[in-house]
Design a protein around this motif. Structure first.
Motif, short mmCIF file in Angstrom:
data_model
loop_
_atom_site.label_atom_id
_atom_site.label_comp_id
_atom_site.label_asym_id
_atom_site.label_seq_id
_atom_site.Cartn_x
_atom_site.Cartn_y
_atom_site.Cartn_z
N VAL A 1 0.84 -1.20 0.00
CA VAL A 1 0.00 0.00 0.00
C VAL A 1 0.87 1.26 0.00
CG1 VAL A 1 -1.65 1.35 1.35
CG2 VAL A 1 -1.97 -1.12 1.12
N VAL A 2 1.91 1.26 0.82
CA VAL A 2 2.80 2.42 0.88
C VAL A 2 3.50 2.62 -0.47
CG1 VAL A 2 4.91 3.31 1.91
CG2 VAL A 2 3.17 2.25 3.36
N ILE A 3 3.95 1.53 -1.08
CA ILE A 3 4.60 1.62 -2.39
C ILE A 3 3.64 2.22 -3.42
CG2 ILE A 3 5.46 0.23 -4.33
CD1 ILE A 3 6.71 -1.63 -2.26
N ALA A 4 2.39 1.75 -3.40
CA ALA A 4 1.39 2.26 -4.33
C ALA A 4 1.15 3.75 -4.09
CB ALA A 4 0.09 1.48 -4.17
N ALA A 5 1.12 4.17 -2.82
CA ALA A 5 0.88 5.58 -2.51
C ALA A 5 2.03 6.45 -3.02
CB ALA A 5 0.72 5.75 -1.00
N VAL A 6 3.27 5.98 -2.83
CA VAL A 6 4.42 6.74 -3.31
C VAL A 6 4.41 6.82 -4.84
CG1 VAL A 6 6.95 6.78 -3.45
CG2 VAL A 6 5.83 6.16 -1.30
N ALA A 7 4.09 5.70 -5.48
CA ALA A 7 4.03 5.68 -6.94
C ALA A 7 2.94 6.62 -7.46
CB ALA A 7 3.76 4.25 -7.42
N PHE A 8 1.81 6.66 -6.76
CA PHE A 8 0.71 7.56 -7.15
C PHE A 8 1.14 9.01 -7.01
CE2 PHE A 8 -3.04 10.09 -6.09
CZ PHE A 8 -3.85 9.83 -7.19
N ALA A 9 1.83 9.31 -5.89
CA ALA A 9 2.28 10.69 -5.66
C ALA A 9 3.28 11.12 -6.72
CB ALA A 9 2.89 10.81 -4.27
N ARG A 10 4.08 10.19 -7.22
CA ARG A 10 5.07 10.50 -8.24
C ARG A 10 4.52 10.33 -9.66
NH1 ARG A 10 10.23 7.57 -8.39
NH2 ARG A 10 10.89 9.45 -9.48
N ARG A 11 3.23 9.96 -9.75
CA ARG A 11 2.58 9.71 -11.04
C ARG A 11 3.29 8.61 -11.82
NH1 ARG A 11 1.39 15.97 -13.04
NH2 ARG A 11 0.17 16.57 -11.20
N ARG A 12 3.70 7.57 -11.10
CA ARG A 12 4.36 6.43 -11.71
C ARG A 12 3.63 5.15 -11.31
NH1 ARG A 12 9.26 7.15 -13.58
NH2 ARG A 12 8.47 5.60 -15.02
N LEU A 13 2.35 5.08 -11.62
CA LEU A 13 1.52 3.95 -11.20
C LEU A 13 2.02 2.63 -11.78
CD1 LEU A 13 -2.09 5.44 -11.34
CD2 LEU A 13 -0.64 5.05 -9.35
N ALA A 14 2.48 2.65 -13.02
CA ALA A 14 2.97 1.42 -13.64
C ALA A 14 4.20 0.90 -12.92
CB ALA A 14 3.28 1.66 -15.12
N VAL A 15 5.09 1.81 -12.51
CA VAL A 15 6.27 1.40 -11.75
C VAL A 15 5.86 0.88 -10.39
CG1 VAL A 15 8.42 2.20 -10.71
CG2 VAL A 15 7.75 3.03 -12.97
N GLY A 16 4.87 1.52 -9.77
CA GLY A 16 4.36 1.04 -8.48
C GLY A 16 3.77 -0.35 -8.58
N LEU A 17 3.08 -0.61 -9.68
CA LEU A 17 2.53 -1.95 -9.90
C LEU A 17 3.65 -2.97 -10.02
CD1 LEU A 17 0.13 -3.81 -10.48
CD2 LEU A 17 0.32 -3.19 -12.91
N GLY A 18 4.70 -2.61 -10.75
CA GLY A 18 5.85 -3.51 -10.87
C GLY A 18 6.51 -3.77 -9.54
N ALA A 19 6.61 -2.72 -8.70
CA ALA A 19 7.20 -2.89 -7.37
C ALA A 19 6.36 -3.84 -6.52
CB ALA A 19 7.32 -1.53 -6.68
N GLY A 20 5.04 -3.72 -6.64
CA GLY A 20 4.17 -4.64 -5.91
C GLY A 20 4.35 -6.07 -6.37
N VAL A 21 4.56 -6.24 -7.68
CA VAL A 21 4.79 -7.59 -8.21
C VAL A 21 6.07 -8.18 -7.63
CG1 VAL A 21 5.39 -8.86 -10.32
CG2 VAL A 21 3.51 -7.22 -10.35
N VAL A 22 7.12 -7.37 -7.50
CA VAL A 22 8.39 -7.87 -6.94
C VAL A 22 8.17 -8.44 -5.55
CG1 VAL A 22 10.67 -7.19 -6.13
CG2 VAL A 22 9.84 -6.33 -8.31
N VAL A 23 7.42 -7.72 -4.71
CA VAL A 23 7.20 -8.17 -3.33
C VAL A 23 6.31 -9.40 -3.29
CG1 VAL A 23 6.24 -7.56 -1.09
CG2 VAL A 23 7.55 -5.87 -2.37
#
Length: 298
Positions: free
Chosen positions: A83-105
């Motif tokens: 959730v925190v990763i998704a929030a940071v990605a949203f704040a940086r407007r990098r949702l696709a990167v946030g999704l990839g980070a979630g996949v890694v975990v």
């Protein structure tokens, strides 16, 4: 009119090997590590005896004990991290990167659980310690670090890398100290986390777009991180070798020395993987484009 000069994407300033090939090679390395370590350390009598010798140095009062660093890693914490990763990605407007980070975990955690159930441990060496390949705690600690780095601006990655690497090393050490895992379990965990990071960086979106928010920051901290990671990896490896020699040639303190060798081997494995990821990300490179150019006037 004053305007900020364009910056090239940082990833394009990395090694001569292309970005996708670079991460593809690391994904392949992680994929190969897991079965090779399992075959050598778990499926052979020699491998089992060597690793069980380290467990012999674990004090009876500590066996399968616990520690705060290990207790922190749980399903709720993993979900909170996503959730925190998704929030940071949203704040940086990098949702696709946030999704990839979630996949890694999540993929790393799921793969570790799956392999643990599939990779049975035959009791060749008559060990009383149950199957534990690979270490779920070490997998999640490393995957969490890699995921956070994906959504962290480059100028902050030096600090995040050092803090995350220190925690991952501490987790790996504690799992060995308390007899939860063997060295091969830690190496297998490193392979799984490295594999999923490589896959995401290979097929996922470009992490750094070369915009102002992705600037590298000062060169000094990045140089320090490179030296610390490489130096710490070398030192822990050498200490582990010395401890292993002492353990094999020593007397009553042999088991204690081999336990130290196991701890150092686990730490060196984690540090080596973090160092490889740091170098593959191009963080160690220092070029003229790192220096802010004077504003152009038109």
């Amino acid at each position: 009119m004053t305007r900020t000069p364009e910056r090239n994407a940082p990833e394009s300033r990395g090694p001569s090997v292309s970005r996708r090939l670079r991460w593809g090679l690391l994904a392949g390395l992680g994929f190969v590590i897991v079965p090779l370590v399992y075959a050598a350390a778990v499926l052979t009598s020699t491998g089992q005896r060597v690793e069980d010798a380290a467990l012999g140095g674990v004090r009876e009062s500590d066996l399968f004990g616990s520690d705060t660093a290990l207790n922190v890693i749980s399903v709720p914490v993993i979900l909170l991290l996503v959730v925190v990763i998704a929030a940071v990605a949203f704040a940086r407007r990098r949702l696709a990167v946030g999704l990839g980070a979630g996949v890694v975990v999540l993929a790393s955690a799921a793969t570790s659980t799956l392999v643990k159930r599939i990779a049975e441990r035959p009791e060749i060496a008559q060990s009383t310690t149950p199957n534990s390949f690979p270490s779920g705690h070490a997998t999640i600690a490393l995957a969490a670090l890699f995921a956070v780095l994906l959504v962290t601006p480059r100028r902050f990655r030096a600090v995040v890398t050092l803090v995350g690497a220190a925690y991952a090393v501490f987790v790996a050490n504690q799992t060995v100290v308390y007899g939860w895992h063997r060295v091969s379990d830690i190496v297998g965990a490193c392979g799984i986390a490295l594999f999923w990071l490589g896959v995401v960086r290979l097929v996922g979106p470009r992490v750094d777009r070369g915009e102002r928010g992705d600037r590298d920051g000062d060169r000094g901290p990045r140089r320090i991180v490179t030296v610390v990671l490489l130096g710490a990896t070398g030192v822990t490896f050498l200490v582990g070798v010395v401890a292993l020699v002492v353990g094999l040639t020593g007397g009553s303190d042999g088991h204690d020395a081999i336990l130290v060798a196991g701890r150092m081997a686990s730490s060196a494995s984690v540090l080596a993987v973090v160092a490889v990821v740091w170098l593959a990300d191009g963080q160690h490179h220092v070029t003229r484009s790192d220096v802010s150019a004077p504003p152009a006037r038109a």
